[in-house]
Design an enzyme around this catalytic site. Structure first.
Site, short mmCIF file in Angstrom:
data_model
loop_
_atom_site.label_atom_id
_atom_site.label_comp_id
_atom_site.label_asym_id
_atom_site.label_seq_id
_atom_site.Cartn_x
_atom_site.Cartn_y
_atom_site.Cartn_z
N ASN A 175 -10.35 -11.45 30.90
CA ASN A 175 -10.92 -10.39 30.05
C ASN A 175 -12.37 -10.13 30.50
O ASN A 175 -13.20 -11.04 30.50
CB ASN A 175 -10.86 -10.85 28.59
CG ASN A 175 -11.39 -9.82 27.63
OD1 ASN A 175 -12.42 -9.19 27.92
ND2 ASN A 175 -10.75 -9.65 26.50
N HIS A 229 -17.08 -8.74 28.47
CA HIS A 229 -18.47 -9.14 28.31
C HIS A 229 -19.33 -8.91 29.54
O HIS A 229 -20.55 -9.05 29.48
CB HIS A 229 -18.54 -10.55 27.75
CG HIS A 229 -17.95 -10.58 26.37
ND1 HIS A 229 -18.42 -9.78 25.36
CD2 HIS A 229 -16.85 -11.19 25.88
CE1 HIS A 229 -17.67 -9.94 24.28
NE2 HIS A 229 -16.70 -10.79 24.57
N HIS A 287 -10.72 -4.56 26.36
CA HIS A 287 -10.58 -4.08 24.98
C HIS A 287 -11.49 -2.87 24.79
O HIS A 287 -12.72 -3.00 24.80
CB HIS A 287 -10.97 -5.21 24.02
CG HIS A 287 -10.81 -4.89 22.56
ND1 HIS A 287 -11.07 -5.82 21.59
CD2 HIS A 287 -10.43 -3.77 21.92
CE1 HIS A 287 -10.85 -5.27 20.39
NE2 HIS A 287 -10.46 -4.02 20.59
N ARG A 300 -12.96 -0.87 22.36
CA ARG A 300 -13.18 -0.89 20.91
C ARG A 300 -13.51 0.51 20.42
O ARG A 300 -14.05 1.33 21.17
CB ARG A 300 -14.31 -1.87 20.54
CG ARG A 300 -13.95 -3.33 20.79
CD ARG A 300 -15.02 -4.25 20.22
NE ARG A 300 -14.92 -4.32 18.78
CZ ARG A 300 -14.43 -5.36 18.09
NH1 ARG A 300 -14.01 -6.44 18.72
NH2 ARG A 300 -14.38 -5.33 16.79
N ARG A 345 -18.50 -0.68 22.04
CA ARG A 345 -19.68 -1.54 22.19
C ARG A 345 -19.72 -2.23 23.55
O ARG A 345 -20.78 -2.63 23.99
CB ARG A 345 -19.73 -2.59 21.07
CG ARG A 345 -18.69 -3.66 21.19
CD ARG A 345 -18.88 -4.72 20.15
NE ARG A 345 -18.56 -4.23 18.81
CZ ARG A 345 -18.20 -5.03 17.82
NH1 ARG A 345 -18.15 -6.34 17.99
NH2 ARG A 345 -17.90 -4.54 16.64
N GLU A 365 -6.27 -3.68 25.58
CA GLU A 365 -6.34 -4.09 24.17
C GLU A 365 -6.90 -2.97 23.34
O GLU A 365 -7.92 -2.36 23.71
CB GLU A 365 -7.31 -5.27 24.03
CG GLU A 365 -6.68 -6.59 24.18
CD GLU A 365 -7.70 -7.67 23.89
OE1 GLU A 365 -8.56 -7.50 22.99
OE2 GLU A 365 -7.65 -8.69 24.57
N THR A 398 -16.28 -10.40 17.08
CA THR A 398 -15.14 -10.45 17.98
C THR A 398 -13.88 -10.33 17.12
O THR A 398 -13.98 -10.24 15.90
CB THR A 398 -15.16 -11.75 18.82
OG1 THR A 398 -14.02 -11.76 19.69
CG2 THR A 398 -15.10 -13.00 17.95
N THR A 399 -12.71 -10.31 17.75
CA THR A 399 -11.48 -10.14 17.00
C THR A 399 -11.22 -11.40 16.18
O THR A 399 -10.85 -12.43 16.73
CB THR A 399 -10.31 -9.86 17.97
OG1 THR A 399 -10.73 -8.88 18.91
CG2 THR A 399 -9.09 -9.37 17.23
N GLU A 401 0.91 -12.23 21.24
CA GLU A 401 -0.17 -13.09 21.72
C GLU A 401 -0.66 -13.89 20.52
O GLU A 401 -1.06 -13.31 19.50
CB GLU A 401 -1.31 -12.26 22.33
CG GLU A 401 -2.44 -13.16 22.82
CD GLU A 401 -3.39 -12.49 23.79
OE1 GLU A 401 -2.97 -11.58 24.53
OE2 GLU A 401 -4.56 -12.91 23.81
N HIS A 405 -8.00 -16.38 22.99
CA HIS A 405 -9.19 -16.24 22.16
C HIS A 405 -9.93 -17.58 22.06
O HIS A 405 -9.38 -18.56 21.54
CB HIS A 405 -8.93 -15.72 20.75
CG HIS A 405 -10.13 -14.96 20.21
ND1 HIS A 405 -11.25 -15.60 19.77
CD2 HIS A 405 -10.40 -13.64 20.15
CE1 HIS A 405 -12.15 -14.70 19.42
NE2 HIS A 405 -11.66 -13.50 19.65
#
Ligand code: PXP
Length: 250
Positions: free
Chosen positions: A11, A14, A47, A49, A53, A74, A104-105, A155, A198
């Site tokens: 992922n 970040h 992801h 969002r 962000r 995502e 975060t999620t 997941e 995660h």
């Protein structure tokens, strides 16, 4: 090579978080994605969002163009995201809950209560060939609901397990791990493909990687953090090594 391989999805959200801290184009998440690919990632996860962000629409456009490995897109179950996914037709779409105020999620998706709505939401995505994955807690009710709505993949959220390990709460960590193990087997018995992710780190990845039903781990924050200290390629290589080591005894 094991006949029950475990894929690593990296992922890259970040990398975009760091880029956006300065508002420019550096560091480029696409460059990180290509490097992750070369380092052995089996897929890239991003992801988009609602508040953009980290990952941007342009990042998704770019990833769809440059990646040689599958993109796991995502997104929240919103009409806007559905339109974006239908336009790009990524290999996989992972539906996640999203709250603007969260960092975060934080939890899994509430599938059981939203069954009808989600069934209608994912149908067009499946029709265009996306593998639909639902991000949920290790909870039998949610897994059964995910199966009923026609998801091919679930997941499992490993956040509570990882938090318990990092806080030194061994009993809680073991309980969380037991649920993850049990629910991986349960989901697999229904014919669902099982992924997990995660909060995973070098300290927490192996017990999850050892579940024979788990086919993919999606890992981001720790790998991007670790890349600061040892570089992205060695950070991914070490995660891959730990996953393979745990898998070898399965
Ligand atoms: N899987 C899902 C569904 C996620 O939402 C996230 C976080 O974006 C991850 C995996 C990766 O989590 P982390 O960045 O903590 O490794």
């Amino acid at each position: 090579m094991s006949d029950n391989p475990l894929r690593l999805g990296v992922n890259i959200d970040h990398v975009a978080t760091v880029r956006n801290a300065r508002g420019g184009a550096y560091p480029d998440p696409l460059r990180a994605a290509k490097l992750a690919e070369e380092a052995g990632a089996d897929g890239i996860t991003a992801h988009l969002r609602e508040d953009r962000r980290h990952i941007s629409d342009a990042d998704i456009d770019g990833l769809m163009e440059v990646l040689s490995v599958p993109l796991n897109f995502e997104m929240a179950a919103t009409p806007e995201m559905q339109q974006i996914a239908l336009r790009h037709k990524p290999h996989a779409v992972c539906i996640v809950p999203e709250k603007r105020e969260e960092r975060t999620t934080e939890g899994g998706l509430e599938v059981a209560r939203e069954e009808n709505k989600l069934a209608h939401f994912i149908a067009p995505l499946r029709d265009v060939g996306c593998r639909v994955s639902i991000f949920i807690a290790a909870d039998q009710r949610q897994i059964e609901a995910a199966h009923r709505i026609g998801a091919e993949v679930i997941e499992l959220h490993t956040g509570a397990y990882c938090d318990a390990v990092s806080e030194g709460h061994t009993d809680v960590a073991n309980r969380e791990l037991d649920s993850l193990r049990e629910m991986s087997a349960f989901a697999h018995s229904l014919g669902l493909e099982v992924h997990a992710g995660h909060g995973l780190t070098y300290d927490t990845v192996q017990p999850v990687a050892a579940f024979p039903e788990v086919r993919e781990l999606n890992i981001g924050h720790f790998l991007i953090g670790e890349a600061i200290f040892r570089g992205l390629t060695p950070a991914i290589a070490e995660m891959r090594r730990l996953m393979d080591e745990a898998r070898a005894v399965v």
